[in-house]
Motif scaffolding. Structure first.
Motif, PDB file in Angstrom:
ATOM      1  N   GLU A  38       1.333  -1.395   0.182  1.00 51.80           N
ATOM      2  CA  GLU A  38      -0.334   0.205  -0.040  1.00 51.80           C
ATOM      3  C   GLU A  38       1.002   1.209   0.152  1.00 51.80           C
ATOM      4  O   GLU A  38       1.925   0.983   0.971  1.00 51.80           O
ATOM      5  CB  GLU A  38      -0.736   0.070   0.986  1.00 51.80           C
ATOM      6  CG  GLU A  38      -1.760  -1.409   0.999  1.00 51.80           C
ATOM      7  CD  GLU A  38      -3.006  -0.935   0.300  1.00 51.80           C
ATOM      8  OE1 GLU A  38      -3.200  -0.238  -0.334  1.00 51.80           O
ATOM      9  OE2 GLU A  38      -3.604  -2.032  -0.605  1.00 51.80           O
ATOM     10  N   ARG A  39       0.925   1.725  -0.867  1.00 52.97           N
ATOM     11  CA  ARG A  39       1.733   3.174  -0.872  1.00 52.97           C
ATOM     12  C   ARG A  39       0.912   4.324  -1.313  1.00 52.97           C
ATOM     13  O   ARG A  39       0.305   4.909  -2.087  1.00 52.97           O
ATOM     14  CB  ARG A  39       2.306   3.036  -2.553  1.00 52.97           C
ATOM     15  CG  ARG A  39       3.140   1.849  -2.543  1.00 52.97           C
ATOM     16  CD  ARG A  39       4.624   2.378  -3.416  1.00 52.97           C
ATOM     17  NE  ARG A  39       4.024   1.879  -4.400  1.00 52.97           N
ATOM     18  CZ  ARG A  39       4.167   2.156  -5.838  1.00 52.97           C
ATOM     19  NH1 ARG A  39       6.050   3.191  -6.087  1.00 52.97           N
ATOM     20  NH2 ARG A  39       3.812   1.892  -7.096  1.00 52.97           N
ATOM     21  N   ALA A  40       1.002   5.247  -0.315  1.00 53.84           N
ATOM     22  CA  ALA A  40       0.087   6.615   0.532  1.00 53.84           C
ATOM     23  C   ALA A  40      -0.106   7.188  -0.251  1.00 53.84           C
ATOM     24  O   ALA A  40      -0.825   8.252  -0.538  1.00 53.84           O
ATOM     25  CB  ALA A  40      -0.271   6.539   1.578  1.00 53.84           C
ATOM     26  N   ARG A  41       0.877   7.687  -0.499  1.00 57.12           N
ATOM     27  CA  ARG A  41       1.693   8.904  -1.001  1.00 57.12           C
ATOM     28  C   ARG A  41       1.104   8.954  -2.935  1.00 57.12           C
ATOM     29  O   ARG A  41       0.134   9.423  -3.559  1.00 57.12           O
ATOM     30  CB  ARG A  41       3.171   9.068  -1.395  1.00 57.12           C
ATOM     31  CG  ARG A  41       3.468   8.418  -2.417  1.00 57.12           C
ATOM     32  CD  ARG A  41       5.276   8.958  -2.054  1.00 57.12           C
ATOM     33  NE  ARG A  41       6.101   7.626  -2.962  1.00 57.12           N
ATOM     34  CZ  ARG A  41       6.479   6.676  -3.408  1.00 57.12           C
ATOM     35  NH1 ARG A  41       5.915   6.321  -1.685  1.00 57.12           N
ATOM     36  NH2 ARG A  41       6.991   6.132  -3.869  1.00 57.12           N
ATOM     37  N   LEU A  42       1.249   7.296  -3.314  1.00 59.12           N
ATOM     38  CA  LEU A  42       0.422   7.934  -4.114  1.00 59.12           C
ATOM     39  C   LEU A  42      -1.423   7.436  -4.784  1.00 59.12           C
ATOM     40  O   LEU A  42      -1.977   7.688  -5.538  1.00 59.12           O
ATOM     41  CB  LEU A  42       0.563   6.592  -5.572  1.00 59.12           C
ATOM     42  CG  LEU A  42       3.330   6.381  -5.368  1.00 59.12           C
ATOM     43  CD1 LEU A  42       2.258   4.938  -6.433  1.00 59.12           C
ATOM     44  CD2 LEU A  42       2.459   7.726  -6.600  1.00 59.12           C
ATOM     45  N   ILE A 203       2.093  11.229 -14.520  1.00 59.04           N
ATOM     46  CA  ILE A 203       2.979  10.356 -13.061  1.00 59.04           C
ATOM     47  C   ILE A 203       4.202   9.825 -13.847  1.00 59.04           C
ATOM     48  O   ILE A 203       4.374   8.546 -14.791  1.00 59.04           O
ATOM     49  CB  ILE A 203       2.149   9.484 -12.378  1.00 59.04           C
ATOM     50  CG1 ILE A 203       0.650   9.989 -11.557  1.00 59.04           C
ATOM     51  CG2 ILE A 203       3.124   8.587 -11.420  1.00 59.04           C
ATOM     52  CD1 ILE A 203       1.202  10.975 -10.830  1.00 59.04           C
ATOM     53  N   GLY A 204       5.406  10.311 -13.449  1.00 57.30           N
ATOM     54  CA  GLY A 204       6.915   9.740 -14.113  1.00 57.30           C
ATOM     55  C   GLY A 204       7.319   8.872 -13.182  1.00 57.30           C
ATOM     56  O   GLY A 204       6.803   8.289 -11.823  1.00 57.30           O
ATOM     57  N   VAL A 205       8.267   8.470 -13.400  1.00 56.34           N
ATOM     58  CA  VAL A 205       9.432   7.487 -12.476  1.00 56.34           C
ATOM     59  C   VAL A 205       9.944   7.677 -11.279  1.00 56.34           C
ATOM     60  O   VAL A 205       9.716   7.128 -10.302  1.00 56.34           O
ATOM     61  CB  VAL A 205      11.025   7.676 -13.490  1.00 56.34           C
ATOM     62  CG1 VAL A 205      11.880   6.634 -12.288  1.00 56.34           C
ATOM     63  CG2 VAL A 205      10.493   6.506 -14.217  1.00 56.34           C
ATOM     64  N   GLU A 206      10.261   8.764 -11.465  1.00 55.67           N
ATOM     65  CA  GLU A 206      10.617   9.673  -9.445  1.00 55.67           C
ATOM     66  C   GLU A 206       9.618   9.135  -8.973  1.00 55.67           C
ATOM     67  O   GLU A 206       9.481   9.452  -7.159  1.00 55.67           O
ATOM     68  CB  GLU A 206      10.915  11.397 -10.129  1.00 55.67           C
ATOM     69  CG  GLU A 206      12.168  11.278 -10.349  1.00 55.67           C
ATOM     70  CD  GLU A 206      13.056  10.294 -10.055  1.00 55.67           C
ATOM     71  OE1 GLU A 206      13.661  10.853  -8.657  1.00 55.67           O
ATOM     72  OE2 GLU A 206      13.888   9.797 -10.648  1.00 55.67           O
ATOM     73  N   ASP A 207       7.694   9.416  -9.289  1.00 59.80           N
ATOM     74  CA  ASP A 207       6.672   9.500  -8.794  1.00 59.80           C
ATOM     75  C   ASP A 207       6.334   7.680  -7.863  1.00 59.80           C
ATOM     76  O   ASP A 207       6.371   7.448  -7.478  1.00 59.80           O
ATOM     77  CB  ASP A 207       4.846   9.578  -9.689  1.00 59.80           C
ATOM     78  CG  ASP A 207       5.209  11.489  -9.981  1.00 59.80           C
ATOM     79  OD1 ASP A 207       5.877  12.182  -8.402  1.00 59.80           O
ATOM     80  OD2 ASP A 207       6.039  11.379 -10.857  1.00 59.80           O
ATOM     81  N   GLU A 240      17.326   1.120  -8.163  1.00 57.49           N
ATOM     82  CA  GLU A 240      16.838   2.860  -7.913  1.00 57.49           C
ATOM     83  C   GLU A 240      15.786   2.933  -7.910  1.00 57.49           C
ATOM     84  O   GLU A 240      14.611   3.429  -8.279  1.00 57.49           O
ATOM     85  CB  GLU A 240      17.735   3.195  -8.836  1.00 57.49           C
ATOM     86  CG  GLU A 240      18.644   3.812  -8.623  1.00 57.49           C
ATOM     87  CD  GLU A 240      19.290   3.905 -10.717  1.00 57.49           C
ATOM     88  OE1 GLU A 240      18.841   4.408 -11.446  1.00 57.49           O
ATOM     89  OE2 GLU A 240      21.503   3.905 -10.663  1.00 57.49           O
ATOM     90  N   GLY A 241      14.704   1.473  -7.157  1.00 60.99           N
ATOM     91  CA  GLY A 241      13.292   2.293  -6.775  1.00 60.99           C
ATOM     92  C   GLY A 241      12.457   0.619  -8.336  1.00 60.99           C
ATOM     93  O   GLY A 241      10.823   1.198  -8.151  1.00 60.99           O
ATOM     94  N   TRP A 242      13.653   0.450  -9.298  1.00 68.05           N
ATOM     95  CA  TRP A 242      12.871  -0.041 -10.020  1.00 68.05           C
ATOM     96  C   TRP A 242      12.129  -1.414  -9.232  1.00 68.05           C
ATOM     97  O   TRP A 242      12.528  -2.998  -8.614  1.00 68.05           O
ATOM     98  CB  TRP A 242      13.634  -0.374 -11.506  1.00 68.05           C
ATOM     99  CG  TRP A 242      13.473  -1.227 -12.414  1.00 68.05           C
ATOM    100  CD1 TRP A 242      11.933  -1.051 -13.076  1.00 68.05           C
ATOM    101  CD2 TRP A 242      14.055  -2.392 -12.649  1.00 68.05           C
ATOM    102  NE1 TRP A 242      12.085  -1.553 -14.551  1.00 68.05           N
ATOM    103  CE2 TRP A 242      12.607  -2.699 -14.380  1.00 68.05           C
ATOM    104  CE3 TRP A 242      15.056  -2.930 -12.653  1.00 68.05           C
ATOM    105  CZ2 TRP A 242      13.017  -3.863 -14.718  1.00 68.05           C
ATOM    106  CZ3 TRP A 242      15.502  -3.943 -13.955  1.00 68.05           C
ATOM    107  CH2 TRP A 242      15.078  -4.402 -14.506  1.00 68.05           C
ATOM    108  N   ILE A 243      10.696  -0.918  -9.669  1.00 71.60           N
ATOM    109  CA  ILE A 243      10.265  -2.039  -8.924  1.00 71.60           C
ATOM    110  C   ILE A 243      10.310  -4.184  -9.769  1.00 71.60           C
ATOM    111  O   ILE A 243      10.139  -4.564  -8.838  1.00 71.60           O
ATOM    112  CB  ILE A 243       8.232  -2.073  -9.054  1.00 71.60           C
ATOM    113  CG1 ILE A 243       7.937  -1.117  -8.561  1.00 71.60           C
ATOM    114  CG2 ILE A 243       7.785  -3.251  -8.915  1.00 71.60           C
ATOM    115  CD1 ILE A 243       6.716  -0.329  -8.354  1.00 71.60           C
TER     116      ILE A 243
END
Length: 930
Positions: A38-42, A203-207, A240-243
């Protein structure tokens, strides 16, 4: 209607019977699109979809675009919004087929919504698409219901007819309809009007990429593993956060058994990673693009012109446009779009494939890159490629050219690494380079190694050039800094004072080193006018250099020692802002600024703020800092733990501090460490232990070859420690006399802060002797300073074990001068807000029972209480363990700072602790974090 028709979304709303065959499963998210965390910010941005006409989610393969859209869809549907879904593929690349799927998706979500469109499209391809589109738009508008259309994998559509249809559809979109597109590439749509009207959400990669909090939740939920903060940082650095990269990395059993070692090898040895990148990225590119990417893989960053040279393409700008369009893990490094880089894992993947090419071909690419970078004076990158192709002499020459810039940017580790790769005989011929390496060693606090390097230079006069006076000046400056950092202040001045007259002719690195050496020496000598003079010297073209931040930091310390906490705070924050911008947040100069601000917060009794700052930097090895900063960091954190009743943690910190003192051979740091232990023992009531520590502290004054200033500082620690013990044990007339004389000396040169600390002890000694008038007279000057600057701990730390003395003194002072009453009342309130546990016991807040094996026992009540900790509280605790401040935790989790504090308060209650440090220790003990 049959049950089979209900189960079939194409049968809803009269869709059955369409002549164009459609695939039902494409009208809902694919299997496996459940959100792993669960990603609250998104999730919080989901509502923004209904405020815009178009939402774009753009990222390369494996970033969880479909997963995010599926989560948004579920949330919107739960709130009553209809969400139509189409999973696109290349076979949908025709206007008629695409419009058929869009109408079918709306019909599946809202029965009978698109009956008119259905009838037209069922008539076959002879029906003009524009007419069917017009009917569809009318039907959507007439419904007046909030509708969302999700087109997943929009990059699969590339035909001009489809783009024309979508452009027209978007331009005429009813206000109640909201379009959401996910794509690996930029859509070929004109979005200018939407941007101007603020109808575009991007919404991009950084988001979308995983941050540390997301990683922690994913590892816990997917692997049933509680990761350590260091493991999360390593996983984030690699992925680098790449899921998809995170998922592939955590598939291996080695991730559980030997995670750190596995992550180091993951990018080069993971067959699954290579297969994924080959199948999902490289194999989908035109053959010529694959060749270009492999050639560019030798570069850490690339530009259009550099691509032309290295990749051998005629138009670098056109190449970059095409690469960005297909989005193979490329990101811009600047706002102008001049420089780009590959994702770390993709770059390693390309380099692995490049190794299959002939060695000479790869070497020739490095030579081309080396020549290109050197021709543009980009020396640091020229060094990398020169070393890669075996051009050691070129590398040596390039290192010489960029050494000053590397030093100025605090890139000392890289400079030392280059030096180790060059043959010793090659270094011997370049004294300037050896001097730069000696400078880097000083900045890494390898003072012995730097001294050895300078001695070697002095012995090789033939290499130095006997008549090079400027070179000798540089050596003097470095020696001066070594002496200053090693607490030999007179020796430091002897080295650098003769050089001051040449200041304007020095390069920025030598100039900042000289100015910082002078400022550091004048600080400890109490020559504040000289510090002001050094700061006021106007330098031509000051440039950007991390040494400027250090100089401001030392200036701030000067103001703090003078008792001007207000001015010190302003300068500390100024230095911190500069250092974060130029040297980086994790640089030693930035950490030093943070420690100084925390020390100031502590004095004002802002303990929570001070602890938050210090917790964020405690994972960094503080032994790379200067002695006074190390002292402040460990001292303040130790005291906070002691105040919170966690003596064990406090003493562990003092043990670390002592280890640094022994390692660096700093008697003054050891003296402060022992003084802190004495204060702790006095607070706890163990006077026998305090006297034993005092005996060890007294021996340090006889240390060989101590600088007079360093000796005086050790004697001050001894004097203060004796006074603390005598405040409990009884009157010592000689001590009172010595203390009064030292106070007068300090105040004569303007060291009011230390003078105030000693005045407080002097007042307590007079009070204990029954000399009330002398006690109040001793304290009046401190009260004036304290009231103006918000001093607090300087008073209450000294009466922690005897608060009744402060009560008596405050009552007496209120009668002498009523203007201090409100300030004194606030001090009494702070002093009465805590009580120490009995001697030999830990406080209930954070105190733990030590087992015979050296571990910590936990009661059933503690285990039961910890089981009530929520996932959100675990999330926040993990972020705190990663060194984040409350504001950063709030930003990462998409909640307010007040909410973070509220959760922390609940967490402290459940863990029976009262501070961040104690919460982290208890959290590790309970397995909540590692």
């Amino acid at each position: 209607m049959k049950q089979s028709d209900i189960d079939d979304p194409l049968a809803m709303g009269g869709v059955r019977g369409w002549k164009l065959p459609l695939i039902p499963t494409k009208l809902s998210p694919p299997r496996g699109a459940a959100q792993p965390v669960e990603r609250a910010r998104l999730d919080a941005r989901r509502s923004e979809i209904l405020d815009t006409s178009l939402t774009l989610v753009i990222a390369p393969a494996g970033y969880g675009k479909t997963t995010l859209l599926a989560q948004w869809r579920a949330g919107l549907q739960a709130a009553g919004t209809a969400v139509a879904w189409v999973s696109l593929a290349e076979e949908d690349n025709s206007p008629h087929r695409l419009l058929s799927y869009i109408a079918a998706a709306f019909s599946a979500e809202c029965p009978h919504l698109c009956d008119g469109t259905s009838e037209m499209l069922c008539a076959g391809p002879m029906v003009p698409v524009q007419a069917a589109e017009a009917v569809l738009l009318t039907e959507l508008q007439v419904s007046e219901r909030e509708l969302v259309l999700v087109l997943d994998d929009y990059h699969c559509l590339g035909g001009p007819g489809v783009q024309l249809l979508m452009g027209h559809f978007l331009h005429n979109l009813p206000a109640n309809v909201h379009l959401v597109l996910s794509s690996r590439t930029e859509p070929a749509l004109n979005l200018t009007r939407l941007k101007v009207n603020r109808q575009l959400l991007r919404i991009g990669v950084e988001d979308i990429k995983f941050d540390l909090g997301d990683l922690g939740l994913f590892v816990r939920n997917s692997l049933n593993l509680v990761p350590s903060s260091s493991l999360l940082r390593d996983l984030h650095d690699v992925s680098e956060g790449w899921i998809a990269g995170v998922q592939l990395a955590t598939l291996s059993p080695r991730f559980k058994s030997e995670p750190q070692l596995y992550l180091k090898e993951f990018s080069s040895k993971s067959k699954d990673l290579h297969a994924y990148l080959a199948e999902m990225v490289l194999d989908l590119l035109p053959g010529e693009l694959e060749t270009v990417l492999l050639r560019c893989a030798i570069l850490d960053r690339f530009s259009a012109e550099l691509c032309e040279v290295v990749a051998g393409v005629p138009d670098g700008k056109a190449l970059l446009v095409e690469l960005i369009k297909v989005n193979p893990f490329i990101s811009a490094l600047d706002e102008q779009g001049e420089w780009y880089r590959f994702h770390r894992l993709f770059l390693e993947f390309l380099r692995e494939r490049l190794e299959l090419a002939p060695t000479e071909d790869v070497m020739s690419l490095h030579r081309v890159a080396c020549d290109w970078f050197s021709a543009r004076s980009l020396w640091a990158e020229a060094v990398q490629h020169a070393l890669a192709c075996g051009e050691n002499e070129k590398a040596r020459d390039f290192i010489e050219r960029c050494a000053l810039d590397m030093l100025g940017r605090s890139r000392t580790g890289k400079l030392l690494s280059w030096g180790r790769r060059l043959p010793e005989d090659m270094l011997r011929k370049k004294p300037e380079l050896r001097l730069a390496i000696a400078h880097a060693q000083v900045l890494m606090m390898d003072l012995r190694g730097a001294s050895t390097m300078l001695e070697g230079l002095a012995e090789s006069q033939a290499d130095l050039g006997a008549g090079d006076e400027g070179f000798a000046v540089q050596q003097q400056i470095i020696r001066g800094l070594i002496f200053a950092l090693d607490d030999h202040f007179d020796a430091a001045l002897a080295q650098v004072l003769p050089v001051v007259e040449r200041l304007r002719g020095l390069n920025i690195t030598d100039r900042e080193m000289l100015l910082n050496t002078l400022t550091l020496v004048y600080l400890y000598q109490g020559r504040f006018d000289q510090i002001d003079a050094v700061q006021s010297w106007q330098m031509p073209d000051p440039g950007m250099h991390f040494g400027v931040a250090y100089r401001h930091l030392l200036e701030g310390l000067g103001w703090m020692w003078r008792g001007r906490l207000d001015k010190a705070e302003y300068i500390f924050n100024k230095a911190r802002q500069y250092s974060e911008q130029y040297a980086g947040r994790r640089s030693m100069v930035t950490i030093a600024c943070i420690i100084c601000v925390a020390d100031l917060y502590y004095e004002r009794n802002q303990l929570e703020e001070a602890e938050e700052l210090l917790t964020s930097v405690h994972t960094v090895p503080l032994d790379l800092g200067i002695s006074g900063i190390i002292q402040s960091g460990y001292r303040t954190m130790s005291r906070i733990n002691q105040i919170n009743g966690a003596k064990t943690e406090a003493w562990v910190l003092l043990d670390e501090m002592e280890a640094v003192a022994f390692k660096r051979r700093w008697p003054r740091l050891e003296a402060n460490c022992r003084a802190q232990r004495i204060q702790s023992e006095v607070w706890s009531g163990d006077l026998s232990a305090a006297r034993s520590e005092l005996a060890r502290l007294s021996c340090l004054s006889g240390h060989e070859q101590l600088d007079p200033v360093a000796l005086r500082l050790i004697e001050d620690e001894t004097l203060i420690s004796r006074a603390r013990i005598c405040c409990v044990t009884g009157l010592n007339a000689e001590l009172i006399e010595n203390l009064g004389r030292r106070v007068a000396d300090l105040e004569a040169v303007g060291v009011h802060y230390l003078g105030a600390r000693m005045r407080m002890l002097l007042a307590l000694l007079h009070w204990r002797a029954g000399e009330r008038v002398a006690a109040t007279q001793a304290l009046l000057p401190v009260l004036a300073l304290g009231k103006a600057q918000g001093l607090c701990r300087i008073f209450i730390d000294e009466v922690r074990h005897m608060p009744e003395a402060l009560v008596g003194i405050c009552n007496e002072l209120s009668r002498v001068d009523a203007s201090f009453k409100s300030y004194l009342d606030s001090l009494l309130a702070e002093a009465g807000a805590f009580r120490l546990p009995p001697a030999g016991q830990e406080g209930t807040a954070g105190g733990s029972r030590t087992t015979e094996e050296g571990g910590c026992g936990l009661s059933d009540l503690e285990l039961l209480s910890s089981s009530e900790i929520t996932e959100r509280e675990k999330e926040i605790l993990t972020q705190v363990a990663n060194g984040l401040y409350n504001k950063e935790v709030a930003r990462v989790l998409g909640i307010s700072e007040g909410t973070v504090k509220w959760h922390l308060k609940n967490l402290y209650s459940k863990l029976s602790v009262s501070s961040r440090t104690q919460a982290l220790k208890k959290g590790k003990l309970l397995g909540l974090i590692y």
